[in-house]
Design a protein around this motif. Structure first.
Motif, short mmCIF file in Angstrom:
data_model
loop_
_atom_site.label_atom_id
_atom_site.label_comp_id
_atom_site.label_asym_id
_atom_site.label_seq_id
_atom_site.Cartn_x
_atom_site.Cartn_y
_atom_site.Cartn_z
N LEU A 204 0.82 -1.21 0.00
CA LEU A 204 0.00 0.00 0.00
C LEU A 204 0.85 1.26 0.00
O LEU A 204 0.56 2.22 -0.72
CB LEU A 204 -0.95 -0.01 1.20
N GLY A 205 1.91 1.28 0.80
CA GLY A 205 2.81 2.43 0.79
C GLY A 205 3.48 2.59 -0.55
O GLY A 205 3.67 3.70 -1.05
N PHE A 206 3.85 1.47 -1.15
CA PHE A 206 4.46 1.46 -2.49
C PHE A 206 3.51 2.09 -3.50
O PHE A 206 3.88 3.00 -4.26
CB PHE A 206 4.77 0.00 -2.85
N LEU A 207 2.27 1.63 -3.53
CA LEU A 207 1.31 2.10 -4.53
C LEU A 207 0.88 3.53 -4.28
O LEU A 207 0.72 4.32 -5.22
CB LEU A 207 0.10 1.16 -4.55
N GLY A 208 0.68 3.90 -3.02
CA GLY A 208 0.26 5.26 -2.70
C GLY A 208 1.35 6.28 -3.01
O GLY A 208 1.07 7.35 -3.58
N THR A 209 2.59 5.97 -2.65
CA THR A 209 3.70 6.88 -2.92
C THR A 209 3.94 6.99 -4.42
O THR A 209 4.16 8.09 -4.95
CB THR A 209 4.97 6.39 -2.21
N SER A 210 3.88 5.87 -5.13
CA SER A 210 4.05 5.89 -6.59
C SER A 210 2.96 6.71 -7.26
O SER A 210 3.22 7.46 -8.22
CB SER A 210 4.04 4.46 -7.14
N ALA A 211 1.72 6.56 -6.78
CA ALA A 211 0.59 7.25 -7.41
C ALA A 211 0.77 8.76 -7.37
O ALA A 211 0.65 9.45 -8.40
CB ALA A 211 -0.72 6.84 -6.72
N TRP A 212 1.07 9.29 -6.20
CA TRP A 212 1.25 10.74 -6.08
C TRP A 212 2.49 11.21 -6.84
O TRP A 212 2.48 12.26 -7.49
CB TRP A 212 1.36 11.14 -4.62
N PHE A 213 3.56 10.41 -6.76
CA PHE A 213 4.80 10.78 -7.44
C PHE A 213 4.57 10.97 -8.93
O PHE A 213 4.97 11.98 -9.52
CB PHE A 213 5.86 9.69 -7.19
N PHE A 214 3.92 9.99 -9.57
CA PHE A 214 3.78 10.05 -11.02
C PHE A 214 2.68 11.00 -11.46
O PHE A 214 2.75 11.54 -12.57
CB PHE A 214 3.58 8.65 -11.59
N LEU A 215 1.67 11.22 -10.64
CA LEU A 215 0.67 12.23 -11.01
C LEU A 215 1.33 13.60 -11.09
O LEU A 215 1.17 14.34 -12.07
CB LEU A 215 -0.48 12.24 -10.00
N ILE A 216 2.09 13.94 -10.05
CA ILE A 216 2.77 15.25 -10.04
C ILE A 216 3.79 15.34 -11.16
O ILE A 216 3.87 16.34 -11.89
CB ILE A 216 3.44 15.48 -8.66
N LEU A 217 4.58 14.29 -11.33
CA LEU A 217 5.64 14.30 -12.33
C LEU A 217 5.09 14.35 -13.75
O LEU A 217 5.54 15.15 -14.58
CB LEU A 217 6.53 13.07 -12.15
N ASN A 218 4.10 13.50 -14.05
CA ASN A 218 3.58 13.44 -15.41
C ASN A 218 2.87 14.73 -15.81
O ASN A 218 2.97 15.17 -16.97
CB ASN A 218 2.65 12.24 -15.57
N VAL A 219 2.14 15.34 -14.88
CA VAL A 219 1.50 16.62 -15.19
C VAL A 219 2.56 17.68 -15.47
O VAL A 219 2.40 18.51 -16.39
CB VAL A 219 0.58 17.04 -14.03
#
Length: 283
Positions: A204-219
Motif C-alpha cells: 500500500l505504501g508502495f502504490l500510494g507513494t508511486s501514485a502521487w509521485f507520477f501524477l505530479i511528475l507526469n502533469v
C-alpha cells in the motif's frame, strides 16, 4: 501516425488497459505498455501519446491509494527528479528513436541488477535477525500496512530511511534516473519501483507513494512534451479513443492487489522491469 491498422489499435488498447492495471497493482508492468506503444508508433511520438493515458491512470491510482503516500520520501526525490527531467529534455533534442530505446532499456536492466545485488547484500548482513523477524511476520501484517487510517501503509517497513543505502544519496541517484527515463520514454516507473522496493516499502505504501509521485511528475512533463512537439491535436485524438481502456485495467488491478503476496509482488515488479528493459533493447 497518419494511419493505424485494426491490429495496431487493438495492441494499443490492450497496452492502455495494462496501464490501468499497473497503476493500481503492479507498477513495473507499465514498461510492457510503453514497449508496445514504441513498437506500434514511432518511439518519440509514442511518448506523447502515452503521457495523457498515464495521467488518467495516475488520477485513478491517487483516488484509490491517496492516503497511503509517504511524503518524506517524495520530498527527498523531487529535486533530483527535476534535474533528470531537464537532462531528458535536452537528450530528446538530438536523440533518435533507436538511441532512446537502447538507452532506456540498458538503464532499466542495470538498475534491476543493482537492486537485486543490494537486496542480496542486505539479506546477508541481516543474518539471524532476518529469521527472527520472519517469525513475527504475522504481527507485522496487522500493523500499519493493514490499518485503515490515513497513515496506514505509508512508510517503508524498516523506517523512513528504508534499507541500507536508500537514504539521500540513493534518492538523488534514483531521482535523476527516474526523471531522465520518464521524460525520454515514460519509463520512470521501473526506476521508482526499484527505489521503493530497496527502501522496504510494503504494497500500500508502495502504490500510494508511486501514485502521487507520477501524477505530479507526469502533469509537470506536459509543457515540455508540448514544446517538443510530442503532444498535438492528432495525439490527443488517439488518446480520446484509448483512455476508456484504462478504466477496466485499473479496476482489475484494484481487485487483484489485495490477493497478491508481498514476496510475489516484489518478484512480479522486478520480472516486469526485466521484461520491459529487454523489449526496449530488442525492438
Amino acid at each position: 501516425m497518419d494511419s493505424i491498422s485494426l491490429w495496431q489499435l487493438v495492441a494499443l488498447a490492450a497496452a492502455s488497459t495494462l496501464v490501468g492495471f499497473s497503476k493500481t497493482a503492479v507498477s513495473g508492468a507499465n514498461t510492457i505498455s510503453l514497449a508496445v506503444f514504441a513498437a506500434v508508433l514511432p518511439a518519440r511520438e509514442s511518448t506523447g501519446v502515452l503521457l495523457p493515458i498515464l495521467i488518467v491512470g495516475d488520477l485513478l491510482a491517487v483516488t484509490v491509494y491517496r492516503r497511503h503516500a509517504h511524503w518524506p520520501t517524495l520530498l527527498r526525490l523531487f529535486p533530483a527528479v527535476a534535474v533528470g527531467v531537464v537532462a531528458g529534455t535536452l537528450f530528446l533534442l538530438w536523440a533518435d528513436d533507436a538511441a532512446v530505446r537502447t538507452s532506456i532499456g540498458a538503464i532499466l536492466l542495470f538498475m534491476t541488477g543493482v537492486t537485486l545485488w543490494r537486496r542480496r547484500l542486505a539479506e546477508k548482513e541481516s543474518g539471524p535477525e532476518a529469521r527472527k523477524e520472519s517469525g513475527s511476520e504475522g504481527e507485522k501484517e496487522s500493523g500499519p500496512e493493514a490499518g485503515t487510517g490515513p497513515e496506514a501503509g505509508t512508510g517503508p517497513a524498516a523506517g523512513d530511511e528504508g534499507a541500507p543505502g536508500t537514504g539521500r544519496t540513493a534518492a538523488r541517484g534514483y531521482g535523476v534516473l527516474g526523471g531522465f527515463t520518464t521524460m525520454v520514454a515514460n519509463a520512470g516507473g521501473p526506476v521508482m519501483s526499484l527505489y521503493l522496493l530497496s527502501a522496504g516499502f510494503r504494497k500500500l505504501g508502495f502504490l500510494g507513494t508511486s501514485a502521487w509521485f507520477f501524477l505530479i511528475l507526469n502533469v509537470s512533463k506536459v509543457p515540455f512534451s508540448v514544446g517538443l512537439g510530442l503532444i498535438d491535436a492528432r495525439s490527443l485524438l488517439l488518446d480520446a479513443c484509448l483512455v476508456l481502456f484504462v478504466l477496466p485495467g485499473a479496476y482489475l488491478g484494484r481487485v487483484c492487489v489485495d490477493r497478491i503476496n508481498q514476496r510475489v509482488f516484489d518478484r512480479i515488479v522486478i520480472g516486469a522491469t526485466v521484461i520491459g528493459g529487454l523489449q526496449l533493447l530488442l525492438i
